[in-house]
Scaffold this active site. Structure first.
Site, PDB file in Angstrom:
ATOM      1  N   ASP A  96      37.284  49.946  44.244  1.00 26.62           N
ATOM      2  CA  ASP A  96      37.168  48.497  44.295  1.00 26.62           C
ATOM      3  C   ASP A  96      35.983  48.162  45.209  1.00 26.62           C
ATOM      4  O   ASP A  96      35.551  48.987  46.011  1.00 26.62           O
ATOM      5  CB  ASP A  96      38.465  47.905  44.850  1.00 26.62           C
ATOM      6  N   ASP A 115      35.058  44.384  46.718  1.00 28.58           N
ATOM      7  CA  ASP A 115      35.283  43.368  47.744  1.00 28.58           C
ATOM      8  C   ASP A 115      36.501  43.712  48.596  1.00 28.58           C
ATOM      9  O   ASP A 115      37.625  43.807  48.097  1.00 28.58           O
ATOM     10  CB  ASP A 115      35.488  42.001  47.085  1.00 28.58           C
TER      11      ASP A 115
END
Length: 240
Positions: free
Chosen positions: A21, A23
């Site tokens: 991932d 953010d």
């Protein structure tokens, strides 16, 4: 046998790939998103609490745009186009990240170690391609694949983004490790059938059978990710 020789130990088992991932996991950009949301809503006369912002962490951007537009309409009667809301947010965060990117603790070191070990990595984000490319360009060669939020029909918590990344890499998602910071992202990785390592940032992630958790990516290395990929769970997160 030569007394000076040593018997090699067992080979370190590594994951087929690590699916990151972005953010809140790779870069500390969630505060930028919250600031952009608050500023956008404020311009239209609507307030936005920190708790409301946290509820959107990890969500697909079209869903965030819909929620924000509906919030403005409910508060002020102003009708906004959700797609325009998303475009404004992406541009605002892109500007902030270009100005000063903050990496999550241990993230760059783990990326480098995986690269040295020959483990392919993918960046799997609900941010749009323009922002994903901005971040990926800051670590040249680290990611073999980038899957962005505007390139999948269903975003997180659907399994689609992580299934797409594994497909593009040509690996079995069940032999991969997904690294996530939000419950939404964790749900996506688990639904895809991957082994998930949760490193919570702004939103707590509860313990669950088979779920691995750490407080910082500095706590893990490629060998630890290999054990997670093989089905071992590592919960090094101390509940408070």
């Amino acid at each position: 046998m030569n007394p000076d020789s040593t018997t090699p130990g067992p080979a370190v088992q590594l994951p087929a790939a690590v699916l990151w991932d972005m953010d809140g996991t790779l870069v500390d950009s969630e505060p930028h998103w919250i600031a952009a949301e608050t500023a956008l809503l404020g311009r239209h006369g609507a307030s936005w609490s920190h708790e409301q912002a946290l509820a959107l962490v990890g969500s697909a951007l079209p869903e965030s745009g819909r929620v924000l537009a509906e919030h403005v309409r409910a508060c002020t009667g102003v009708v906004l186009d959700p797609a325009a809301v998303v475009a404004e947010l992406v541009e605002a965060v892109n500007v902030q990240v270009r100005a000063a990117v903050v990496w999550r603790p241990g993230a760059l070191e783990l990326l480098a170690a995986l690269g040295a070990a020959g483990v392919p990595c993918a960046l799997v984000t609900m941010s749009y391609r323009s922002l994903a490319d901005t971040v990926a360009a800051m670590v040249p060669g680290a990611f073999s694949v980038v899957v962005a939020g505007d390139e999948v029909e269903r975003g997180k918590p659907s399994p689609d983004p992580y299934l797409r990344a594994a497909q593009l890499l040509g690996v079995d998602v069940r032999r991969c490790v997904v690294i996530e910071d939000s419950p939404t992202g964790v749900a996506s990785g688990e639904a895809a059938g991957a082994n998930v390592l949760a490193c919570p940032h702004m939103v707590p992630i509860p313990a669950a059978p088979g779920r691995s958790r750490v407080a910082s990516l500095a706590q893990v290395d490629p060998a630890a990710l290999g054990r997670i990929a093989a089905g071992e769970s590592l919960d090094a997160l101390v509940e408070v």
